[in-house]
Design a protein around this motif. Structure first.
Motif, PDB file in Angstrom:
ATOM      1  N   TRP A  27       0.798  -1.229   0.000  1.00 10.07           N
ATOM      2  CA  TRP A  27       0.000   0.000   0.000  1.00 10.07           C
ATOM      3  C   TRP A  27       0.829   1.277   0.000  1.00 10.07           C
ATOM      4  O   TRP A  27       0.470   2.249  -0.640  1.00 10.07           O
ATOM      5  N   LYS A  28       1.929   1.306   0.749  1.00 13.42           N
ATOM      6  CA  LYS A  28       2.710   2.539   0.873  1.00 13.42           C
ATOM      7  C   LYS A  28       3.906   2.587  -0.074  1.00 13.42           C
ATOM      8  O   LYS A  28       4.549   3.619  -0.215  1.00 13.42           O
ATOM      9  N   LYS A  29       4.220   1.429  -0.695  1.00 14.33           N
ATOM     10  CA  LYS A  29       5.328   1.342  -1.658  1.00 14.33           C
ATOM     11  C   LYS A  29       6.674   1.749  -1.055  1.00 14.33           C
ATOM     12  O   LYS A  29       7.518   2.303  -1.741  1.00 14.33           O
ATOM     13  N   VAL A  30       6.868   1.478   0.239  1.00 13.11           N
ATOM     14  CA  VAL A  30       8.136   1.846   0.882  1.00 13.11           C
ATOM     15  C   VAL A  30       9.198   0.757   0.729  1.00 13.11           C
ATOM     16  O   VAL A  30      10.377   1.006   0.967  1.00 13.11           O
ATOM     17  N   HIS A  31       8.784  -0.450   0.342  1.00 12.34           N
ATOM     18  CA  HIS A  31       9.723  -1.550   0.126  1.00 12.34           C
ATOM     19  C   HIS A  31       9.574  -2.049  -1.310  1.00 12.34           C
ATOM     20  O   HIS A  31       8.471  -2.117  -1.828  1.00 12.34           O
ATOM     21  N   ARG A  32      10.687  -2.444  -1.930  1.00 16.17           N
ATOM     22  CA  ARG A  32      10.633  -3.072  -3.255  1.00 16.17           C
ATOM     23  C   ARG A  32      10.472  -4.581  -3.091  1.00 16.17           C
ATOM     24  O   ARG A  32       9.811  -5.239  -3.865  1.00 16.17           O
ATOM     25  N   TYR A  33      11.127  -5.121  -2.047  1.00 10.82           N
ATOM     26  CA  TYR A  33      11.015  -6.562  -1.810  1.00 10.82           C
ATOM     27  C   TYR A  33      11.190  -6.860  -0.326  1.00 10.82           C
ATOM     28  O   TYR A  33      11.679  -6.030   0.440  1.00 10.82           O
ATOM     29  N   ILE A  34      10.766  -8.066   0.051  1.00 11.20           N
ATOM     30  CA  ILE A  34      10.943  -8.564   1.418  1.00 11.20           C
ATOM     31  C   ILE A  34      11.376 -10.018   1.311  1.00 11.20           C
ATOM     32  O   ILE A  34      10.805 -10.788   0.536  1.00 11.20           O
ATOM     33  N   VAL A  35      12.395 -10.379   2.078  1.00 15.25           N
ATOM     34  CA  VAL A  35      12.846 -11.763   2.147  1.00 15.25           C
ATOM     35  C   VAL A  35      12.444 -12.300   3.528  1.00 15.25           C
ATOM     36  O   VAL A  35      12.685 -11.658   4.541  1.00 15.25           O
ATOM     37  N   TYR A  36      11.822 -13.472   3.531  1.00 13.48           N
ATOM     38  CA  TYR A  36      11.381 -14.123   4.770  1.00 13.48           C
ATOM     39  C   TYR A  36      12.184 -15.391   5.001  1.00 13.48           C
ATOM     40  O   TYR A  36      12.558 -16.068   4.044  1.00 13.48           O
ATOM     41  N   VAL A  47      10.965 -11.759   9.123  1.00 12.50           N
ATOM     42  CA  VAL A  47      11.535 -10.941   8.056  1.00 12.50           C
ATOM     43  C   VAL A  47      13.051 -11.055   8.143  1.00 12.50           C
ATOM     44  O   VAL A  47      13.645 -10.808   9.190  1.00 12.50           O
ATOM     45  N   ASP A  48      13.678 -11.452   7.046  1.00 14.17           N
ATOM     46  CA  ASP A  48      15.129 -11.606   6.978  1.00 14.17           C
ATOM     47  C   ASP A  48      15.782 -10.338   6.432  1.00 14.17           C
ATOM     48  O   ASP A  48      16.810  -9.900   6.916  1.00 14.17           O
ATOM     49  N   LYS A  49      15.170  -9.747   5.402  1.00 13.46           N
ATOM     50  CA  LYS A  49      15.729  -8.541   4.772  1.00 13.46           C
ATOM     51  C   LYS A  49      14.609  -7.782   4.073  1.00 13.46           C
ATOM     52  O   LYS A  49      13.691  -8.388   3.537  1.00 13.46           O
ATOM     53  N   VAL A  50      14.721  -6.476   4.094  1.00 14.58           N
ATOM     54  CA  VAL A  50      13.765  -5.616   3.400  1.00 14.58           C
ATOM     55  C   VAL A  50      14.545  -4.725   2.438  1.00 14.58           C
ATOM     56  O   VAL A  50      15.543  -4.119   2.829  1.00 14.58           O
ATOM     57  N   GLY A  51      14.099  -4.683   1.190  1.00 16.09           N
ATOM     58  CA  GLY A  51      14.743  -3.837   0.191  1.00 16.09           C
ATOM     59  C   GLY A  51      13.975  -2.531   0.038  1.00 16.09           C
ATOM     60  O   GLY A  51      12.750  -2.541  -0.113  1.00 16.09           O
ATOM     61  N   SER A  52      14.666  -1.425   0.081  1.00 15.03           N
ATOM     62  CA  SER A  52      14.014  -0.116  -0.042  1.00 15.03           C
ATOM     63  C   SER A  52      13.392   0.040  -1.427  1.00 15.03           C
ATOM     64  O   SER A  52      13.705  -0.713  -2.355  1.00 15.03           O
ATOM     65  N   SER A  53      12.543   1.043  -1.569  1.00 16.45           N
ATOM     66  CA  SER A  53      11.840   1.251  -2.838  1.00 16.45           C
ATOM     67  C   SER A  53      12.792   1.533  -3.998  1.00 16.45           C
ATOM     68  O   SER A  53      12.453   1.308  -5.148  1.00 16.45           O
ATOM     69  N   GLY A  54      14.007   1.984  -3.712  1.00 16.06           N
ATOM     70  CA  GLY A  54      14.986   2.262  -4.755  1.00 16.06           C
ATOM     71  C   GLY A  54      15.790   1.055  -5.200  1.00 16.06           C
ATOM     72  O   GLY A  54      16.556   1.134  -6.159  1.00 16.06           O
ATOM     73  N   GLU A  55      15.630  -0.079  -4.518  1.00 19.60           N
ATOM     74  CA  GLU A  55      16.394  -1.271  -4.891  1.00 19.60           C
ATOM     75  C   GLU A  55      15.740  -1.979  -6.070  1.00 19.60           C
ATOM     76  O   GLU A  55      14.588  -1.741  -6.402  1.00 19.60           O
ATOM     77  N   SER A  56      16.498  -2.895  -6.679  1.00 24.51           N
ATOM     78  CA  SER A  56      16.037  -3.555  -7.903  1.00 24.51           C
ATOM     79  C   SER A  56      15.837  -5.056  -7.685  1.00 24.51           C
ATOM     80  O   SER A  56      16.145  -5.599  -6.633  1.00 24.51           O
ATOM     81  N   TYR A  57      15.351  -5.688  -8.744  1.00 26.50           N
ATOM     82  CA  TYR A  57      15.185  -7.138  -8.716  1.00 26.50           C
ATOM     83  C   TYR A  57      16.536  -7.838  -8.564  1.00 26.50           C
ATOM     84  O   TYR A  57      16.640  -8.852  -7.876  1.00 26.50           O
ATOM     85  N   ASP A  58      17.570  -7.271  -9.161  1.00 29.54           N
ATOM     86  CA  ASP A  58      18.917  -7.834  -9.019  1.00 29.54           C
ATOM     87  C   ASP A  58      19.371  -7.797  -7.564  1.00 29.54           C
ATOM     88  O   ASP A  58      20.053  -8.705  -7.095  1.00 29.54           O
ATOM     89  N   ASP A  59      18.998  -6.725  -6.842  1.00 29.58           N
ATOM     90  CA  ASP A  59      19.335  -6.634  -5.413  1.00 29.58           C
ATOM     91  C   ASP A  59      18.657  -7.757  -4.633  1.00 29.58           C
ATOM     92  O   ASP A  59      19.253  -8.361  -3.748  1.00 29.58           O
ATOM     93  N   LEU A  60      17.394  -8.026  -4.965  1.00 27.06           N
ATOM     94  CA  LEU A  60      16.676  -9.131  -4.321  1.00 27.06           C
ATOM     95  C   LEU A  60      17.389 -10.444  -4.605  1.00 27.06           C
ATOM     96  O   LEU A  60      17.694 -11.208  -3.683  1.00 27.06           O
ATOM     97  N   ALA A  61      17.665 -10.720  -5.874  1.00 26.16           N
ATOM     98  CA  ALA A  61      18.318 -11.974  -6.255  1.00 26.16           C
ATOM     99  C   ALA A  61      19.658 -12.144  -5.543  1.00 26.16           C
ATOM    100  O   ALA A  61      19.986 -13.234  -5.068  1.00 26.16           O
ATOM    101  N   ALA A  62      20.408 -11.062  -5.414  1.00 30.28           N
ATOM    102  CA  ALA A  62      21.715 -11.116  -4.759  1.00 30.28           C
ATOM    103  C   ALA A  62      21.598 -11.345  -3.257  1.00 30.28           C
ATOM    104  O   ALA A  62      22.530 -11.849  -2.626  1.00 30.28           O
ATOM    105  N   SER A  63      20.458 -11.015  -2.671  1.00 31.80           N
ATOM    106  CA  SER A  63      20.288 -11.158  -1.218  1.00 31.80           C
ATOM    107  C   SER A  63      19.879 -12.574  -0.801  1.00 31.80           C
ATOM    108  O   SER A  63      19.879 -12.891   0.383  1.00 31.80           O
ATOM    109  N   LEU A  64      19.534 -13.424  -1.760  1.00 33.40           N
ATOM    110  CA  LEU A  64      19.128 -14.794  -1.433  1.00 33.40           C
ATOM    111  C   LEU A  64      20.362 -15.685  -1.247  1.00 33.40           C
ATOM    112  O   LEU A  64      21.266 -15.659  -2.080  1.00 33.40           O
ATOM    113  N   PRO A  65      20.390 -16.475  -0.174  1.00 37.82           N
ATOM    114  CA  PRO A  65      21.561 -17.325   0.065  1.00 37.82           C
ATOM    115  C   PRO A  65      21.679 -18.447  -0.968  1.00 37.82           C
ATOM    116  O   PRO A  65      20.673 -18.935  -1.483  1.00 37.82           O
ATOM    117  N   GLU A  66      22.913 -18.836  -1.249  1.00 43.41           N
ATOM    118  CA  GLU A  66      23.157 -19.896  -2.231  1.00 43.41           C
ATOM    119  C   GLU A  66      22.914 -21.285  -1.667  1.00 43.41           C
ATOM    120  O   GLU A  66      22.772 -22.248  -2.418  1.00 43.41           O
TER     121      GLU A  66
END
Length: 143
Positions: A27-36, A47-66
């Motif tokens: 609703w508020k668009k303050v996060h681009r993504y959330i990792v649980y 909640v493991d990590k929250v990406g700000s509205s300025g972050e990208s899909y690549d930032d989300l992908a990079a935040s996921l553990p291998e």
């Protein structure tokens, strides 16, 4: 302990923080993504990590553990062929090949409970590697 909601399977609970951060994204668009992630000891989805509205899909992908599973939601903004701005929320079930079998089972059996707690998800993607959740996959699904 924070207020938590029981999941239908495996007695996992979704914390109030999970729902609150999702609603802020939706609703508020303050996060681009959330990792649980699931805390196996407390049986809580947190909640493991929250990406700000300025972050990208690549930032989300990079935040996921291998080598461990996670859930993620991503707010995908796009413009349709008739020039309308739209937004769709993707739910990503991340279970990389290198993660433990126990973790894969736990995440697979708990997924539906979290999805039910997060109202407003448009699409789901299940991925075991980066290619299965590539930006092209997201773009194709949203059309």
């Amino acid at each position: 302990m924070a207020m938590a909601f029981m999941m239908a399977t495996k007695g996992m609970c979704v914390t109030e923080e999970c729902k609150k951060s999702f609603m802020e994204m939706k609703w508020k668009k303050v996060h681009r993504y959330i990792v649980y992630k699931i805390d196996e000891k407390s049986k809580l989805v947190t909640v493991d990590k929250v990406g700000s509205s300025g972050e990208s899909y690549d930032d989300l992908a990079a935040s996921l553990p291998e080598d461990d599973c996670r859930y993620a939601v991503f707010d995908f903004d796009f413009v349709t062929v008739d020039n309308c701005r739209k937004s769709k929320i993707f739910f990503i079930a991340w279970a990389p090949t290198a993660s433990r079998i126990r973790a894969k089972i736990l995440y697979a059996t708990s997924k539906d409970g979290l999805r039910r707690a997060l109202d407003g998800i448009s699409y789901e993607v299940q991925a075991t590697d980066a290619a299965e959740m590539g930006f092209d996959v997201i773009t194709d699904r949203a059309k």
